[in-house]
Structures are given as C-alpha cells and as structure tokens.
Design a protein around this motif. Structure first.
Motif, mmCIF file in Angstrom:
data_model
loop_
_atom_site.group_PDB
_atom_site.id
_atom_site.type_symbol
_atom_site.label_atom_id
_atom_site.label_comp_id
_atom_site.label_asym_id
_atom_site.label_seq_id
_atom_site.Cartn_x
_atom_site.Cartn_y
_atom_site.Cartn_z
ATOM 1 N N ARG A 88 -13.275 33.500 -54.278
ATOM 2 C CA ARG A 88 -13.016 33.718 -52.859
ATOM 3 C C ARG A 88 -11.687 34.438 -52.649
ATOM 4 N NH1 ARG A 88 -9.864 32.179 -49.234
ATOM 5 N NH2 ARG A 88 -8.883 30.436 -50.284
ATOM 6 N N ARG A 91 -12.165 38.028 -53.292
ATOM 7 C CA ARG A 91 -12.929 38.734 -52.259
ATOM 8 C C ARG A 91 -12.043 39.008 -51.062
ATOM 9 N NH1 ARG A 91 -17.431 35.284 -53.298
ATOM 10 N NH2 ARG A 91 -16.664 33.859 -51.732
ATOM 11 N N ARG B 224 -17.733 35.686 -45.480
ATOM 12 C CA ARG B 224 -17.518 35.268 -46.872
ATOM 13 C C ARG B 224 -17.014 36.428 -47.715
ATOM 14 N NH1 ARG B 224 -19.695 30.325 -47.279
ATOM 15 N NH2 ARG B 224 -21.765 29.978 -46.403
ATOM 16 N N ALA B 225 -17.603 37.627 -47.483
ATOM 17 C CA ALA B 225 -17.205 38.794 -48.267
ATOM 18 C C ALA B 225 -15.748 39.151 -48.001
ATOM 19 C CB ALA B 225 -18.116 39.979 -47.947
ATOM 20 N N ARG B 226 -15.251 38.751 -46.822
ATOM 21 C CA ARG B 226 -13.842 39.006 -46.520
ATOM 22 C C ARG B 226 -12.939 37.975 -47.172
ATOM 23 N NH1 ARG B 226 -13.023 38.573 -40.659
ATOM 24 N NH2 ARG B 226 -15.201 38.099 -40.272
ATOM 25 N N GLY B 227 -13.549 37.004 -47.861
ATOM 26 C CA GLY B 227 -12.756 36.028 -48.575
ATOM 27 C C GLY B 227 -12.207 34.911 -47.714
ATOM 28 N N LEU B 228 -12.773 34.725 -46.518
ATOM 29 C CA LEU B 228 -12.313 33.609 -45.686
ATOM 30 C C LEU B 228 -12.658 32.295 -46.379
ATOM 31 C CD1 LEU B 228 -13.347 34.763 -42.103
ATOM 32 C CD2 LEU B 228 -11.259 35.212 -43.370
ATOM 33 N N THR B 229 -11.868 31.283 -46.090
ATOM 34 C CA THR B 229 -12.135 29.989 -46.706
ATOM 35 C C THR B 229 -13.417 29.403 -46.141
ATOM 36 O OG1 THR B 229 -10.856 28.902 -45.001
ATOM 37 C CG2 THR B 229 -9.684 29.491 -46.997
ATOM 38 N N GLY B 236 -14.939 27.703 -38.100
ATOM 39 C CA GLY B 236 -14.499 28.739 -37.180
ATOM 40 C C GLY B 236 -15.656 29.608 -36.714
ATOM 41 N N HIS B 237 -16.443 30.108 -37.673
ATOM 42 C CA HIS B 237 -17.451 31.090 -37.315
ATOM 43 C C HIS B 237 -18.818 30.473 -37.046
ATOM 44 C CE1 HIS B 237 -15.195 34.868 -38.010
ATOM 45 N NE2 HIS B 237 -14.422 34.052 -38.695
#
Lengths: 326, 325
Positions: A88, A91, B224-229, B236-237
């Motif tokens: 993660r 990414r 997820r691809a942006r690496g958010l936790t 949040g989303h």
C-alpha cells in the motif's frame, strides 16, 4: 536502490484465476523490463491479459485472481510478495495508476481538492495548507483552468476529459516513478484523447515517471510509446521499439493487427482482418496460442510453444524466428 | 433547492388533507357517537343538545372545514371516553412515545451500522457468519415474542430491569421526560431494545449489502490504487457512499417504529400514544383515533421531508449544479 538497472523487471509472471474447475491461466509467464522514464505500450485484444498485468504489478488483483508464479522487481526489490501494508505504501507513492473510466474513478461525494489533499497527505509529510498548495499546482500542471476555483468542485462538475486530468493529477501527486495507465483514453471523446495523452506524456516526462500504457488502440501506441509489447492469450507475442513493431512487425499476429488499421489514401476497399477470434482461457491451444488463426502456421506450431527470441531490437515469440542458428 | 422545498411542502399539505379526510370520515362510519355518550333514557332534546355541542348537526362540508381548522390548531375535539380535550391527552402521551422511539432508533443505528460495516469487511469471517445467522433470527421472530422473552430474562429471572411502566418522570414544561431519573432510564432499556432489535438486523443487512456494492466500484479501486489506508478507504470513501440508502430506510423505519410502538407499549404498559390508541380503539373513541391517525401521518411526512433534505447534505450532486468546464 540501483540507479543503472531497469526500473521494473517482470520475470515469468503468471496470473491465475482459481475456479471450481481448476486454475485458469490468464497471464502466462510473461517477461519484460522497463527503464526509468520509458513509456511501454501494451496492446492486444480484449482478454489478452493486458490489464491484468498492470493490476498484478500494482498488487490489486482481487480474488479469485492471484499471481501464479514468477516475480516482479521494482527498483531492484521484489514487490510481488510484499505484505499488503508495504505494498500500500508503494502504491500511489512509487507506483501510480490511472483507470479507464474517469467518470467512475473519482468519489462523487468528495471535492477533487479533498481527494488530492488526502492522497498527498497519505504519502508525503505535508501540512494541510501545503498539501492544498501542492494540489493546486498539480491541477494547474494537468491543465485545469482556474484551479483555485475548481479545487473545491465536485467530480460531477467536471467534464470527462477534465476528470481524467484530475485522475492524472491524483496518480502523480506523490511523484511516482512508474505510472500504470489502463486504457486512459478509451472512455473519452476522440477529440479529447490526444489532449489527455499529451498531458500524460508531458507530465510523466517532467516528473521522471515511466509509464505502462495499456490500450487496444494502435494509434495511441504509435503516438506515445517508446516500446510496445503485443499480447495474445496472456503471452507476449512481440516486444520491441514502437517504430519497429508498428512499421515492421515480425510476428504474424502483430502483422495482422497492423493490417487492420485503416490507412487513408491507400485506396484499399477492405481492411485485412485476422480470421477467427482469440481462444477462451479454458481452451488455449497447445504450442503457439495463435497458430489456429495464423496465416504462416506450420506443422510444429501446434507442438512447441515458441519462446521470445531476439529479433532486430526486440523479441518475437514465433517459430519463424526460432530456427536462425539458435 | 428552494423550489424543491416548496414543491415538497405542497405535496405534504396534499397528503395531510387526504389523511384528514380519512380521519374525518371515521366519524361517519363508526356509528353515532351520541348513542354511546348518553344514557339510554336520554330524551331527543338531550341528544339534539349534545349533537349541537359536538357540532354534529351542521352540514358535512362545514364539519370537515371545522375539523381541518381545529386540526391545524391542534384541536381534535373532546375524547368520548375521558371527556377531556384530545389535544391534552396527546400532549401527555407524546413525550413517552417519542422518547421510546428515539432511544430505539439510536440503539438500532449504533448497533446496526457498525455490525453492517464489520460483516461487509470481513465477509467470510466466523463472527460475520454468526451475526448473519443471528440477524436472520432477529428478522423472523415477532417483536412481541422478543419483548416477552426480554421481560422473562431481565425482569423475572435476573430482576435487573422493570418489566412495565415508565419509571419516575420529570416535567420540563409540558414535556414529561423519563431520561433524567435512574428508574426512568432503567425502564426505557427493555422497551427500546424490543422496538429496536428488528431495526438493528434490518440496518445491519442493509449497510452490509450497500457496503459490498460500493466496495466493488471503480472509485474504491482507484482509492486503493492511490495507496490510501484501508481505514480511509473503508470509512472515508465507502461508508459515506452507503449512507444515502441507509438514511432513506432509517427515516422510513423511524415512522414505522412510531406505528409499531403500539405493540411495544402494550407489552410493557408504556404510557405512550400507542397505548392511548389501543384504549381508544376498544372504546370506539373516534376523536382520539382520528387525532392519532393525523398525528402519525404528520410525523411520517415530516420525517420524509427531513430525509429528502438530508440527501442534499450528503450528496453534493443534488445541490451543486453541474456547471461543466
């Protein structure tokens, strides 16, 4: 971190789907390298495994799909077996992604500014104001007019092309070294496509990011990519410099693919087409997967799976190029 | 948005007029109240006098107009049974029911939403499957059975909580509240659990289904691809995007809980409007019944309007125009 070697090395990567009737191999032992800053186009028909390759690299394969074998190295380190939390962190920070449909890639309930700031703050140690400042700069960079005003707008207030620009800004906001763009222009108007590609290309060059550009549009490849990988049935049929693959294709499949692009002014009434269609995952033929449709097929095509051999500046997986003294 | 509110208000007025007509018609169909109000030996003059006092001798449209006029001011006439103004009876009983329903709704949301999120995120976990099965039971068992079981366990066997009534109440102006005394709070527990239990399972299943739906969308994959936790992605989303349907259902359920409160109030002898209504029905106390009908309809309409307005708060697509670039 090695500076000289390739940014990304993919070795014998397989992607497998576990089904009730046993595993299906969707990507079958593919290998390729990517140098820093390079743009690699990946083309092929639907279902050839292009997108799955990209998804596997980002570590976002969803069950029942999984990496069935091989390895992926990024900046010299293996990333295909990293624990989820470390993947993660990679990414967004080191590997960005752009998806096909900008209309559905953004959360409709948050302003684009909030989504940018959130991503920036996840990866970079910036305060709220600094992150917002960076978001404004990014929006300006991707060519969104009046970013101070637009940053507080919601995705539905942007057109498709503008939204894809926002998506590009989101993918680049932590300066990743690799961007995987999965059909970034397919869902857009033809008139917008060139603009978005230009933005993508310019930004990746400025930020020093390499790109894997997945598409089925040969025109996009010819315009944008440095190198091209042609995929068929989960395998790489041919990989090489874009000019060579487009102008002088070696693999019969690539030839067929190029022949199916209309050229204005040649006076040809009919486009050549490749007979038949790509085999389903459940019955990929033995030997070369393309041989039942191949105009140059020989007897041994059904028996031996051809391995990629160096031809010119690239590699081709076809028996036609197998014999030459190797 | 203003146009939307005005339109909704007009619709609400129409709905209320229709309900008022039904409530008014009850007077016609349930027989002559004068018969039950006067002793058998009453003379025709007595009857005429009472009729005039109740306003029953006037033409029907006039009576309806008067009914509406009174209803708007909260006047529903005199209870046939208690000989007291219906509005006084309602005002006495309303706080009890509202406190019960809001406690139950709070219980349902505080339990249902987290459980729904948990079962969606850990779809194949043991606890999730267990909750799913329990919730199936919760949905299938009639509420009065759970109520009686609750009384049996917590009042009779364990003797922890009172089995009926509202405990001590404190008067805050006209509002009598049980929330400020220990015995009032203890009395509130069992009835609100009984009333809210079904809603817990409903909300849990709804949140779970919506959450699973949202987790499959592109913008979650992109997040997820942006690496958010995971935390940011899930809470949040994803959760925010499941709220629209949850608000709708929770709002509608709040209305139906006020209606269902009749059963709970009967089981626990809770001195609310539901109990008042049941008593009114057994006595053919039409003014009380019609007032209850109008009031419940009003509550439904108001809740629906609040739900519609909440959409604007949750979903910017409705309030912010699409001035595309």
């Amino acid at each position: 971190m090695k500076q000289s070697g390739p940014l990304l090395e993919v070795r014998d990567l397989s992607v497998v789907f576990d089904t009730r009737r046993g595993p299906l191999t969707a990507v079958d032992r593919i290998s390729f390298d990517l140098s820093p800053g390079e743009i690699l186009g990946v083309v092929g028909e639907s279902g050839a495994g292009k997108s799955l390759t990209g998804t596997a690299i980002t570590g976002l394969l969803e069950r029942p799909g999984r990496i069935g074998g091989g390895e992926i190295r990024f900046e010299g380190n293996r990333i295909d077996n990293l624990p989820p939390e470390q993947m993660r962190r990679l990414r967004g920070r080191r590997i960005g992604a752009i998806f096909q449909d900008p209309l559905t890639s953004l959360n409709p309930l948050f302003t684009v500014g909030r989504q940018l700031v959130e991503t920036i703050q996840t990866h970079l140690d910036l305060g709220r104001e600094q992150a917002r400042q960076r978001a404004l700069e990014l929006l300006a960079e991707v060519g969104i007019p009046a970013p101070e005003k637009r940053i507080d707008h919601y995705p539905h207030q942007f057109s498709g092309g503008m939204r894809q620009r926002v998506v590009i800004a989101l993918a680049l906001c932590a300066n990743p070294k690799l961007v995987i763009a999965d059909e970034p222009t397919t869902a857009l108007d033809v008139s917008i496509q060139a603009q978005i590609l230009a933005v993508l290309k310019k930004l990746c060059r400025e930020h020093g990011a390499a790109v894997i550009l997945v598409t089925h549009d040969m025109g996009v490849i010819a315009e944008t990519a440095d190198r091209v990988a042609v995929m068929y049935s989960g395998r790489i049929a041919e990989i090489g410099p874009a000019a060579q693959v487009v102008k002088a294709p070696r693999h019969p499949y690539t030839e067929g693919l190029m022949g199916s692009i209309p050229v204005i002014g040649t006076g040809a009434d009919r486009l050549t087409q490749i007979e038949g269609s790509m085999p389903r995952l459940t019955d990929i033929p033995a030997g070369c997967a393309f041989h039942p449709r191949c105009p140059c097929a020989r007897a041994d095509c059904a028996a031996v799976r051809p391995e990629p051999r160096p031809v010119g500046d690239g590699k081709v997986a076809c028996v036609l190029y197998d014999g030459g003294g190797i | 948005m203003l146009a939307f509110i005005v339109r909704r208000l007009l619709q609400a007025v129409l709905v209320m007029l229709a309900v008022a007509l039904i409530a008014f018609a009850m007077f016609r169909f349930v027989g002559d109240p004068v018969n039950s109000m006067l002793p058998e030996i009453a003379t025709t003059e007595d009857r005429q006098a009472l009729r005039a006092q109740l306003g029953l001798d006037e033409p029907i449209p006039t009576q309806f107009a008067k009914f509406i006029g009174g209803a708007v001011q909260g006047e529903f006439g005199i209870s046939y049974r208690n000989k007291r103004p219906v509005s006084d009876l309602i005002v006495e009983r309303l706080p009890a029911t509202l406190e019960l329903v809001f406690a139950a709704a709070l219980f349902a949301l505080l339990m249902g939403v987290p459980m729904g999120v948990y079962t969606a995120l850990n779809r194949h976990g043991f606890v999730s499957n267990l909750l799913q099965i329990i919730s199936l039971i919760g949905i299938s068992v009639p509420t009065f059975v759970t109520g009686i079981l609750l009384i049996l366990i917590f009042s009779v066997w364990l003797n922890w909580l009172p089995s009926f009534g509202r405990g001590e109440v404190v008067q805050l102006g006209w509002w009598s509240t049980g929330l400020l005394t220990i015995s009032g709070l203890k009395s509130l527990v069992l009835p609100s659990v009984m009333l809210g239990l079904f809603q817990v399972t409903l909300i849990m299943r709804l949140v779970r289904a919506e959450m699973l739906e949202v987790l499959r969308t592109d913008f979650i994959r992109f997040a997820r691809a942006r690496g958010l936790t995971d935390r940011a992605v899930h809470f949040g989303h994803a959760l925010r995007n499941t709220l629209m349907p949850v608000i709708t259902i929770a709002g509608l359920q709040l209305g139906s809980m006020i209606a269902f409160a009749i059963i709970t109030e009967t089981v626990f002898q809770w001195p609310g409007m539901g109990l008042l209504f049941i008593q009114a029905v057994s006595f053919a106390d039409i003014p009380v019944m019609s007032a209850y009908l109008v009031l419940v309809a009003l509550i439904f309409v108001v809740i629906n309007m609040i739900v519609d307005l909440l959409y604007f708060v949750v979903d910017p697509r409705l309030s912010v125009g699409g001035d595309r670039a």
